[in-house]
Design a protein around this motif. Structure first.
Motif, short mmCIF file in Angstrom:
data_model
loop_
_atom_site.label_atom_id
_atom_site.label_comp_id
_atom_site.label_asym_id
_atom_site.label_seq_id
_atom_site.Cartn_x
_atom_site.Cartn_y
_atom_site.Cartn_z
N GLU A 213 0.78 -1.06 0.06
CA GLU A 213 0.04 -0.02 -0.07
C GLU A 213 0.86 1.49 0.15
O GLU A 213 1.80 1.45 0.80
CB GLU A 213 -0.91 -0.05 1.37
N GLY A 214 0.65 2.22 -0.95
CA GLY A 214 1.34 3.52 -1.06
C GLY A 214 2.76 3.28 -1.70
O GLY A 214 3.37 4.21 -1.71
N CYS A 215 3.14 2.12 -2.16
CA CYS A 215 4.48 1.82 -2.73
C CYS A 215 4.18 2.39 -4.30
O CYS A 215 3.29 2.78 -4.67
CB CYS A 215 4.74 0.46 -2.77
N ALA A 216 5.59 2.36 -4.83
CA ALA A 216 5.45 3.06 -6.08
C ALA A 216 5.40 2.08 -7.35
O ALA A 216 4.89 2.40 -8.34
CB ALA A 216 7.02 3.81 -6.25
N ALA A 217 5.78 1.02 -6.96
CA ALA A 217 5.58 -0.14 -8.31
C ALA A 217 5.22 -1.51 -7.41
O ALA A 217 6.22 -1.92 -6.44
CB ALA A 217 6.52 0.01 -9.15
N VAL A 218 4.98 -2.59 -8.11
CA VAL A 218 4.92 -3.96 -8.09
C VAL A 218 5.50 -4.58 -9.24
O VAL A 218 4.88 -4.27 -10.46
CB VAL A 218 3.53 -4.43 -7.59
N VAL A 219 6.54 -5.31 -9.06
CA VAL A 219 7.31 -6.08 -10.17
C VAL A 219 7.09 -7.41 -9.86
O VAL A 219 7.40 -8.16 -8.98
CB VAL A 219 8.62 -5.53 -10.15
N ALA A 220 6.72 -8.25 -10.68
CA ALA A 220 6.43 -9.62 -10.62
C ALA A 220 6.87 -10.61 -11.72
O ALA A 220 7.24 -10.16 -12.89
CB ALA A 220 4.89 -9.64 -10.54
N THR A 221 7.36 -11.85 -11.02
CA THR A 221 7.76 -12.80 -12.34
C THR A 221 7.35 -14.03 -11.55
O THR A 221 6.87 -14.17 -10.36
CB THR A 221 9.17 -12.62 -12.48
N GLY A 222 8.15 -15.24 -12.14
CA GLY A 222 7.88 -16.61 -11.47
C GLY A 222 6.70 -17.16 -11.78
O GLY A 222 6.01 -16.86 -12.76
N SER A 223 6.00 -17.89 -11.03
CA SER A 223 4.83 -18.48 -11.21
C SER A 223 3.61 -17.73 -11.65
O SER A 223 3.50 -16.72 -11.15
CB SER A 223 4.38 -19.20 -9.74
N PHE A 224 2.93 -18.26 -12.48
CA PHE A 224 1.90 -17.33 -13.29
C PHE A 224 0.72 -17.35 -12.28
O PHE A 224 0.42 -16.04 -12.36
CB PHE A 224 1.43 -18.51 -14.41
N PRO A 225 0.21 -18.13 -11.47
CA PRO A 225 -0.97 -17.87 -10.56
C PRO A 225 -0.40 -16.88 -9.41
O PRO A 225 -1.33 -15.97 -9.03
CB PRO A 225 -1.04 -19.21 -10.07
N ALA A 226 0.71 -17.00 -9.17
CA ALA A 226 1.36 -15.88 -8.08
C ALA A 226 1.60 -14.85 -8.76
O ALA A 226 1.09 -13.52 -8.03
CB ALA A 226 2.74 -16.39 -7.44
#
Length: 430
Positions: free
Chosen positions: A91-104
């Motif tokens: 909450e309030g962060c500047a960005a969410v960066v994701a990789t790895g497991s597709f459902p996650a």
């Protein structure tokens, strides 16, 4: 500025995020990684805080999680667990960066959307991203009609298959947290402008008209750890050994004893000493001869420069590390992107892919003859000079730039749920 990095996967998924985290910290960002609990020690060693996600990854990979045999059950839980972990810290962060497991990653995107935070998907291999220039990797249970042979048609089937596998699960979770369902689950999670954390020589992205990709180079965590004294003594006691290790990969079709015997005999047949990386394959000594030694987790960046060849499973990180070292490779691919990397290493002439997932002494010896030839060694040395080492630094810079440009839109009431668009080279494809 706070950034949350999310991955659920093996060490090959967590190491790149660690490399990016360190570069973001160098730019003044506060970073938190959401990842499996297995990697608490790794992240603690570089002062990056961890929010655990899900079960220990080795327990899941080896079937040791009770009651989680079906893909749908695993996917539903991973989506929810990733969502909960990200919502708790982003909450309030500047960005969410994701990789790895597709459902996650789907759970991470839902959390970012719920919080109104920009979301960036990252692929660690080009062959995961839709493109007319290559086919998609096969998915378990997917039946391809014989008449569908062109890449675009195969990618359309890939999207349909992901909808069948994950669409209902992911949309059920979205509606449970007050978000609308979406069509086209794959493209929703990947977005139409992802990052690609792969070296452009090892894994090039070819321009396409429909997908905007920021290829930064691999995200490498610099490793300054010295090699253990007993390993140094083994290396100094004779000619360069051949390293054999399959990392976080249970090997198919062979028990640990038979696999250990096969690889040791194959290397000895080349007149070379053997250095085994025990890993999840549990490689071990088969006798008391002094030409063979076993190591656990070590600094591969330092080690691979000291060996004659590297035999491994074909993960993106191990492939890149061996290529950077200028050391010939034999890849024994098992799943996912590993056949892709085996093909690239073969095409570049810096090693070869093993034929099939289960090496025998004879089959591995034949592959090692190619890898240990003077021609392969010379080519590996040339390619090593072209491998870039600043991928994580470039990605951090692009991400910070994207955050800066999206801030006005967010302050004006925008949701900021788009992924980074700043790229060193733009391309769109399907």
């Amino acid at each position: 500025m706070r950034v949350v990095l999310v991955t659920y996967g093996s060490r090959g998924d967590v190491e790149p995020m660690t490399g990016l985290a360190l570069q973001l910290q160098a730019l003044g960002a506060e970073v938190r990684v959401c990842a499996p609990p297995d990697f608490a020690e790794l992240l603690d060693s570089v002062d990056v805080p961890l929010t655990p996600v899900g079960w220990p990854i080795r327990a899941l990979a080896t079937g040791a999680v009770p009651g989680k045999a079906s893909l749908s059950d695993i996917a539903a839980d991973l989506t929810a667990m990733a969502y909960e972990a990200v919502v708790a810290v982003a909450e309030g962060c500047a960005a969410v960066v994701a990789t790895g497991s597709f459902p996650a990653a789907a759970g991470a995107r839902a959390a970012a959307e719920k919080l109104g935070v920009p979301y960036v998907f990252t692929s660690l291999s080009p062959n995961y991203l839709p493109s007319p220039h290559h086919p998609p990797p096969p998915w378990p249970g997917q039946v391809i009609p014989t008449e569908v042979t062109d890449n675009r048609g195969l990618w359309d089937l890939n999207a349909e298959h992901k909808d069948v596998l994950f669409g209902e699960t992911i949309n059920n979770h979205r509606t449970s947290v007050g978000l609308p369902p979406v069509d086209g689950i794959r493209d929703h999670v990947f977005t139409d402008h992802p990052f690609l954390a792969a070296d452009p020589v090892l894994g090039p992205w070819h321009e396409t008209p429909e997908l905007d990709v920021a290829q930064t180079g691999a995200w490498i965590r610099p490793d300054e750890r010295p090699l253990p004294a007993d390993l140094e003594a083994f290396l100094a006691a004779g000619a360069e050994p051949v390293y054999v290790g399959f990392g976080s990969m249970p090997m198919r079709g062979a028990n640990a004893q038979d696999l250990s015997r096969a690889v040791i005999e194959a290397v000895r047949a080349q007149g070379r000493r053997v250095l085994l990386g025990s890993g999840w394959a549990d490689l071990a000594l088969i006798d008391d001869r002094d030409d063979c030694y076993v190591v656990g987790e070590v600094n591969q960046q330092a080690l691979f420069r000291r060996v004659a060849a590297v035999v491994h499973h074909g993960g993106a990180g191990t492939t890149t590390t061996a290529a950077r070292a200028g050391t010939p490779q034999v890849l024994v691919p098992q799943v996912a992107d590993q056949p892709y990397w085996a093909g690239r290493v073969t095409e570049l002439g810096i090693g070869t892919g093993h034929d099939g997932p289960t090496p025998t002494a004879e089959s591995l010896a034949a592959a090692l003859k190619i890898a240990l030839s003077p021609e392969t060694g010379a080519r590996a040395a040339v390619v090593a000079e072209t491998i870039r080492t600043d991928g994580a630094k470039l990605a951090a810079s692009l991400l910070v730039d994207k955050i800066g440009r999206s801030a006005p839109a967010e302050s004006a009431g925008g949701t900021g749920t788009h992924s980074a668009r700043a790229t060193p080279k733009r391309s769109r494809g399907r």
